[in-house]
Design a protein around this motif. Structure first.
Motif, mmCIF file in Angstrom:
data_model
loop_
_atom_site.group_PDB
_atom_site.id
_atom_site.type_symbol
_atom_site.label_atom_id
_atom_site.label_comp_id
_atom_site.label_asym_id
_atom_site.label_seq_id
_atom_site.Cartn_x
_atom_site.Cartn_y
_atom_site.Cartn_z
ATOM 1 N N LEU A 40 100.849 55.333 83.811
ATOM 2 C CA LEU A 40 100.451 54.058 84.394
ATOM 3 C C LEU A 40 99.587 53.246 83.449
ATOM 4 O O LEU A 40 99.806 52.064 83.240
ATOM 5 C CB LEU A 40 99.663 54.296 85.695
ATOM 6 C CG LEU A 40 100.461 54.648 86.937
ATOM 7 C CD1 LEU A 40 99.568 54.565 88.147
ATOM 8 C CD2 LEU A 40 101.651 53.721 87.096
ATOM 9 N N ALA A 41 98.603 53.894 82.875
ATOM 10 C CA ALA A 41 97.653 53.134 82.059
ATOM 11 C C ALA A 41 98.001 53.186 80.584
ATOM 12 O O ALA A 41 97.902 52.200 79.871
ATOM 13 C CB ALA A 41 96.244 53.668 82.273
ATOM 14 N N GLY A 42 98.435 54.341 80.122
ATOM 15 C CA GLY A 42 98.522 54.518 78.671
ATOM 16 C C GLY A 42 99.877 54.203 78.058
ATOM 17 O O GLY A 42 100.062 54.435 76.871
ATOM 18 N N ARG A 54 90.435 49.532 82.804
ATOM 19 C CA ARG A 54 90.396 50.975 82.954
ATOM 20 C C ARG A 54 89.219 51.352 83.841
ATOM 21 O O ARG A 54 89.296 52.211 84.693
ATOM 22 C CB ARG A 54 90.254 51.644 81.580
ATOM 23 C CG ARG A 54 91.494 52.438 81.226
ATOM 24 C CD ARG A 54 91.309 53.103 79.890
ATOM 25 N NE ARG A 54 91.691 52.225 78.812
ATOM 26 C CZ ARG A 54 90.922 51.992 77.776
ATOM 27 N NH1 ARG A 54 89.733 52.537 77.680
ATOM 28 N NH2 ARG A 54 91.323 51.206 76.827
ATOM 29 N N LYS A 98 101.905 47.572 76.797
ATOM 30 C CA LYS A 98 101.104 46.763 75.896
ATOM 31 C C LYS A 98 101.973 45.882 74.998
ATOM 32 O O LYS A 98 101.643 44.737 74.741
ATOM 33 C CB LYS A 98 100.234 47.672 75.036
ATOM 34 C CG LYS A 98 99.629 46.923 73.875
ATOM 35 C CD LYS A 98 98.455 47.574 73.267
ATOM 36 C CE LYS A 98 97.924 46.646 72.196
ATOM 37 N NZ LYS A 98 96.635 47.038 71.722
ATOM 38 N N PRO A 136 102.481 52.658 76.006
ATOM 39 C CA PRO A 136 102.507 51.600 74.983
ATOM 40 C C PRO A 136 103.573 50.552 75.282
ATOM 41 O O PRO A 136 103.443 49.404 74.861
ATOM 42 C CB PRO A 136 102.815 52.345 73.687
ATOM 43 C CG PRO A 136 103.361 53.675 74.093
ATOM 44 C CD PRO A 136 102.802 53.985 75.441
ATOM 45 N N MET A 181 94.647 49.741 74.452
ATOM 46 C CA MET A 181 95.846 49.607 75.287
ATOM 47 C C MET A 181 95.593 48.530 76.321
ATOM 48 O O MET A 181 95.788 47.371 76.099
ATOM 49 C CB MET A 181 96.112 50.958 75.928
ATOM 50 C CG MET A 181 97.545 51.156 76.305
ATOM 51 S SD MET A 181 98.662 51.939 75.110
ATOM 52 C CE MET A 181 98.029 51.695 73.542
ATOM 53 N N ASN A 182 95.035 48.953 77.451
ATOM 54 C CA ASN A 182 94.589 47.939 78.406
ATOM 55 C C ASN A 182 93.111 47.684 78.163
ATOM 56 O O ASN A 182 92.433 48.495 77.562
ATOM 57 C CB ASN A 182 94.799 48.415 79.830
ATOM 58 C CG ASN A 182 96.276 48.511 80.159
ATOM 59 O OD1 ASN A 182 96.930 47.506 80.399
ATOM 60 N ND2 ASN A 182 96.804 49.706 80.101
ATOM 61 N N ARG A 212 103.717 52.000 90.876
ATOM 62 C CA ARG A 212 104.357 51.610 89.612
ATOM 63 C C ARG A 212 103.373 51.143 88.556
ATOM 64 O O ARG A 212 103.718 50.967 87.408
ATOM 65 C CB ARG A 212 105.344 50.464 89.859
ATOM 66 C CG ARG A 212 106.380 50.717 90.918
ATOM 67 C CD ARG A 212 107.308 51.821 90.467
ATOM 68 N NE ARG A 212 108.548 51.843 91.255
ATOM 69 C CZ ARG A 212 108.654 52.432 92.457
ATOM 70 N NH1 ARG A 212 107.618 53.042 92.979
ATOM 71 N NH2 ARG A 212 109.802 52.404 93.100
ATOM 72 N N SER A 213 102.156 50.812 88.989
ATOM 73 C CA SER A 213 101.218 50.242 88.026
ATOM 74 C C SER A 213 99.797 50.503 88.511
ATOM 75 O O SER A 213 99.590 50.915 89.651
ATOM 76 C CB SER A 213 101.445 48.732 87.891
ATOM 77 O OG SER A 213 101.143 48.101 89.114
ATOM 78 N N GLU A 214 98.859 50.235 87.631
ATOM 79 C CA GLU A 214 97.452 50.378 88.024
ATOM 80 C C GLU A 214 97.120 49.480 89.194
ATOM 81 O O GLU A 214 96.371 49.853 90.092
ATOM 82 C CB GLU A 214 96.544 50.013 86.852
ATOM 83 C CG GLU A 214 96.568 51.018 85.741
ATOM 84 C CD GLU A 214 95.625 50.627 84.612
ATOM 85 O OE1 GLU A 214 95.195 49.460 84.576
ATOM 86 O OE2 GLU A 214 95.329 51.490 83.785
#
Lengths: 665, 420
Positions: free
Chosen positions: A518-520, B7, A525, A522, B1-2, B207-209
């Motif tokens: 979810l966060a990492g 985060r 990005k 690439p 990244m984000n 599906r996403s944060e």
């Protein structure tokens, strides 16, 4: 200036003592950078507002004249001992020969020590013979076998290697890191910019570490945006995910361009079009509607309406309705009379961040290492917002200048350049033409970046108010294509929106490869996958109204005098928890479902079977048919719902509260 | 990244809500956390220091004003004649009479007092409550930062993610029809939530944060509104009549009672915002008439709060601050009021980590400016965070990834207020 006279006196006295010695070090370009590089001039050390231990340097040593004064003149000049250079406080402190709150900064064998010693021995001059009268023109950094070299070009035509005096930084240390010496360590795949700073100037070089695995082959396609995007991913060896399924894409496009999901009929019409023409045909359709103005208006207002400046916000909607070039809205900002309200610095900063994407505001207080904008630039650009034309000349209104002894400043454009003023041209016109097309492409890049963010979910330049060397776009070529398209189409917002909405980047799926990423991931990005975005509270409310009642505006509710869609407490909420409580409990869904003749009720009245009702309900709410497991799960409730309005409302409420409905995927 | 803020956002939201599955069967709500809680009684508009905590009985009439003052339990400290109960408590509180600030405008003054930072054109900073939210909430089952009835715009999260915003009730206790906004669920919500759970399970993982965060907050909202025990936290009818009466009938009193109740239930920060302290005209009637009059209401509420916290053994676990954005002009103006005056103002503190009977600083004979130990709003901010045991060395990251310290560079803790 008096201080210069004092310098001359010092120099002449010194000349006597050190006559025989050649001048070997230049304070501005060989000494001050030492204080920056070793952290002496940092904010938590001598660079702080009040200095440290009675010794104050300018923040990041960007004002060499003041620093020179502090070192050579203050404290009865005890910081420097010309007889025994090594006994100078300036050398004893950092080597911790005497007590130093900052500890040992360098030792006697270091280049910094030797350089400072040479400088003192040669009489501590402000300018060296070689660099006398010279100024720094340009900085360049190059990467040769993971070793950075920084070359400074001076106005006398001289090039110097200043690597040992420069400071280094990586925009992505997880990709590549750089140490104090300029040595680069590769860490992992991705793109990083390596920055070098020297004497208030910055330079950068890019490093791309491709993703591992088989070399990918990407089709470039016809669309210029896709060509730039594919080339960037190809270079990174990063495989984009497939395009989103048609129903997901249709929902996305309708939310973005009309602020609501498509009706079942609209979905059918969308699917009826040939796949490769769906985006173009549908966006054409939606861009022509009033709903597009409503959907995009809030964004434009946040870019073009400075809060508390007495501008009519409806002007933005009108301009959008008539599809005026966005450059017109810039001109509007400077209507006569508006400029005289408020602090001109606030106006300059608003224009800087929202229209040009540059945060000059940092320089209101201090020069910033990451910004090229100086206090002088901030001040002189601000002064332009207080300038009137008088007798064919630009005249400055009285302008209070903090810290500058109330002396008026000369207005200037950014970067500092004097205004060539044609009589009859108002300062407002000067500003407008500077912003839109002042020999730079900041305006087009900024708006292109913001529109991209609205449609894709994240921006090419993250922190869109703050384009700067250390905050580069993720794909430079993509931003360039967008910016030039926007400019070449005479700042036509609809054309830019259509340009993006018809690209492959816009059409990418958002499903992550697995839950862990979810966060990492690439892919997110670098725009090789799209990110699912939860609806905002206003988007959600609009979507609910449209699904249940096919009524897209609250105003229409009021006109009808209907209480159906009047949310109980729809006054603005200010926290995520308050938003979700509103979604659950403000009664919008319940009242909608309780209204006679609403869409959900109609489905269950007119469906021949529970299967059909379930299919139609899913299509209405989620723009898709139910999957098999969903049919199994919900068929019992749907069957009950044919005759039981409570079961019907429960089922519809659950779908409207579902994660899928609450997200643009 | 984000971006880090993002985060941080998800980290905070997910971490804080890991408790959720068991929530509907929550144990009795009692403050079990080691972190101290904070109640801020914010007198919005600018409390006149001379007419409250910095009485000047010997000053000429145009300075001391039409309201009298009485000596408090601490010798030589004069408080309003309408503060008899607070006066008696003075030996158990710390009083700062030398707060001084350059910000004489409501917004900028409030920003400085509520965030410990002066407002900049680029950034507004996080307030007390948002810092404490970041620092760790008291109890994960309830919103960590609650504002009654709402928060000043600068009592919010500033540049931090919206996750750190206060939960604003949208309604004030003590007023007829008090009801927390959107807390009461419609009848079918419980059934719909069951179907929703099945629906989201079939949908798979988020599906996403932002989907994950929405899941978590929706679940928290569901738990808060569907769990009668949690809803009761906001219900003052659950308090006995004697306690209710002790706090006074008005909104200040009942809001302070609610604050105590929420803290007891595990909330870390409660902001009680009482508007209407901008007394440019007729300060005498503005402060002493009304339903209920402001000064007696504050006297009753603050002393009841102290009494209540003490008798419940909570005093050491809570810090209470009574403050506003600035003081008011020492000289009564032609309209019988006082105007903005930021060069001197007062604040009252009591509770855990706060000295008893400390009086810090002093203003001159006319109450114009400090003549002893001037204290900046940044110093006060530092002091309160320290008393609460919050991390004051934390580096925050702005949305454009610039590092910012929690504290102003020049802030120092106020000497003589902290017990340690």
């Amino acid at each position: 200036m008096p201080s210069e006279i004092r310098f001359a006196n010092v120099a002449s006295v010194l000349a006597f003592a050190v006559m025989a010695l050649p001048v070997r070090a230049d304070f501005r370009y060989e000494i001050a950078p030492i204080f920056a590089r070793h952290g002496c001039a940092a904010a938590d050390c001598h660079g702080g507002a009040t200095g440290r231990g009675g010794f104050k340097l300018s923040l990041f040593a960007t004002e060499p004249r003041a620093d020179f004064e502090a070192i050579t003149r203050e404290l009865g000049a005890r910081r420097i001992d010309f007889q025994h250079a090594e006994d100078s406080l300036l050398l004893k402190k950092p080597t911790k020969t005497v007590k130093h709150g900052g500890g040992r900064v360098f030792d006697k064998s270091s280049h910094a020590f030797q350089q400072l010693k040479r400088w003192i021995e040669s009489g501590a001059p402000y300018e060296s013979d070689r660099l006398k009268g010279a100024s720094l023109n340009e900085l360049q950094v190059s990467n040769d076998k993971e070793r950075l070299t920084v070359i400074a070009n001076f106005s006398k035509g001289e090039d110097r290697d200043v690597t040992h005096l420069a400071m280094f930084e990586s925009t992505a240390p997880a990709v590549a890191d750089v140490d104090e010496q300029g040595l680069v360590t590769r860490r992992g795949p991705g793109k990083a910019w390596l920055l070098a700073r020297f004497s208030g100037m910055s330079a950068r070089t890019r490093l791309n570490i491709p993703f591992p695995g088989k070399t990918i082959g990407l089709e470039t396609g016809e669309h210029p945006l896709d060509r730039a995007w594919a080339a960037a991913l190809q270079e990174q060896n990063l495989q984009p995910v497939a395009a989103a399924p048609p129903h997901v894409f249709a929902r996305r496009l309708y939310f973005d361009l009309a602020g609501r999901p498509p009706t079942p009929d609209e979905l059918a019409a969308f699917v009826a079009v040939a796949p490769n023409a769906r985006a173009a045909v549908t966006s054409e359709l939606l861009l022509a509607r009033e709903a597009f103005v409503e959907a995009f208006q809030p964004h434009l207002k946040s870019w073009f309406v400075q809060p508390s400046r007495g501008r009519d916000p409806s002007r933005v909607g009108k301009a959008l309705g008539k599809n005026e070039p966005l450059s017109n809205l810039v001109a509007d900002l400077f209507q006569p009379g508006l400029n005289l309200r408020g602090d001109p610095r606030d106006q300059a900063e608003f224009v800087g961040s929202k229209l040009l994407g540059i945060s000059i505001g940092c320089a209101r207080c201090h020069n910033h290492p990451h910004d090229r904008w100086t206090q002088a630039e901030h001040l002189r650009f601000s002064a332009l917002f207080r300038t009137r034309e008088k007798d064919g000349q630009l005249a400055l209104d009285p302008f209070f200048v903090p810290g500058e002894g109330h002396r008026p400043v000369q207005p200037a454009l950014l970067p500092l350049s004097n205004i060539s003023h044609k009589p009859g041209t108002s300062p407002d016109a000067v500003l407008t033409s500077f912003i839109v097309d002042g020999g730079h492409d900041l305006f087009s890049r900024n708006i292109a970046n913001r529109v991209f963010e609205v449609l894709i979910g994240s921006a090419l330049v993250n922190a869109p108010d703050d384009h700067r060397m250390s905050n580069p776009p993720i794909h430079e070529a993509v931003l360039e294509v967008l910016a030039s398209h926007f400019k070449n189409s005479s700042y036509d917002l609809r054309k830019l929106v259509r340009f993006i909405a018809t690209s492959k980047v816009y059409a990418l799926a958002s499903d992550p490869p697995d839950a862990e990423s979810l966060a990492g991931d690439p892919a997110l990005k670098y725009f090789a996958r799209r990110e699912a975005r939860s609806l905002t509270q206003p988007q959600f409310e609009r979507a609910i109204r449209s699904v249940i009642g096919h009524d897209h505006s609250r105003a229409a509710d009021r006109r009808r005098g209907s209480s159906m869609m009047e949310a109980d407490d729809s006054s603005e909420t200010t926290s995520p928890l308050a938003d979700q409580l509103a979604i659950l409990n403000n009664g919008l869904i319940q009242r909608g479902l309780a209204t006679k003749g609403n869409e959900v009720e109609a489905i269950f009245i007119f469906s021949a079977s529970a299967e059909q009702a379930l299919e139609e309900l899913f299509t209405l709410v989620l723009t898709r048919r139910p999957r098999n497991e969903e049919v199994q799960q919900f068929l019992p409730v749907a069957t009950k719902a044919l005759s039981d309005s409570q079961a019907r409302d429960d089922l519809a409420t659950a779908l409207l509260l579902s994660r899928e409905f609450g997200s643009i995927r | 990244m984000n971006s880090p803020s993002r985060r941080q956002f998800i980290g905070t939201s997910m971490g804080a809500l890991s408790f959720l599955p068991g929530l509907l069967h929550a144990a009795p709500l009692l403050r079990g956390s080691k972190k101290k809680a904070f109640i801020l009684l914010w007198l919005d508009g600018g409390m006149s220091h001379i007419d409250t905590f910095d009485g000047k009985p010997e000053a000429p009439p145009d300075i001391r004003g039409p309201l009298g003052s009485i000596e408090s339990a601490t010798e030589g400290v004069f408080v309003s004649e309408h503060f008899p109960k607070i006066g008696k408590l003075m030996d158990r509180c710390s009083l700062i009479r030398s707060i001084t600030s350059p910000e004489g405008n409501h917004d900028r003054g409030s920003h400085y007092m509520l965030t410990g930072r002066r407002l900049t054109p680029l950034l507004s900073y996080p307030s007390f409550g948002s810092h404490l939210h970041l620092d760790g909430s008291g109890d994960d089952r309830v919103p960590p930062y609650i504002a009654i009835p709402d928060a000043h715009v600068y009592a919010r999260q500033g540049f931090l993610p919206a996750m750190h915003a206060p939960f604003e009730l949208g309604s004030a206790p003590g007023k007829p029809g008090y009801r927390v906004r959107n807390l009461q669920p419609p009848p079918q919500m419980e059934r719909a939530m069951k179907l929703l759970k099945a629906m989201d399970q079939l949908d798979g993982p988020p599906r996403s944060e932002s989907e994950a965060a929405r899941d978590a907050v929706l679940q928290q909202a569901g738990s808060l509104s569907l769990n009668p025990k949690l809803r009761e936290l906001f219900d003052l009818k659950k308090e006995d009549a004697v306690t209710q009466k002790r706090y006074g009938n008005g909104t200040i009193g009942q809001s302070c009672l609610l604050a105590r109740r929420l803290i007891e239930g595990g909330v870390r920060t409660v902001l009680v915002r009482d508007k209407g302290w901008d007394h440019h005209t007729n300060i005498l009637s503005s402060l002493t008439t009304g339903f209920p009059p402001k000064l007696p209401a504050v006297d009753t509420a603050v002393s009841a709060l102290h009494h209540d916290l003490e008798s419940r053994g909570m005093l050491e676990d809570v810090v209470v601050l009574v403050a506003s954005e600035f003081g008011r002009t020492p000289r009564i103006n032609p309209s019988g009021g006082r105007d903005h005056w930021s060069r001197a103002s007062s604040a009252l503190l009591f509770g855990g980590g706060i000295k008893k009977g400390a009086v810090v600083g002093k203003t001159d004979a006319r109450g114009e400016e400090p003549i002893e130990q001037p204290v900046s709003p940044a110093d006060l901010f530092y002091t309160v965070l320290s008393a609460l045991g919050a991390d004051t060395d934390r580096i925050l990251t702005t949305p454009s990834r610039r590092p910012i310290r929690v504290l102003d560079e020049e802030a120092v803790p106020v000497r003589g207020v902290l017990t340690t």
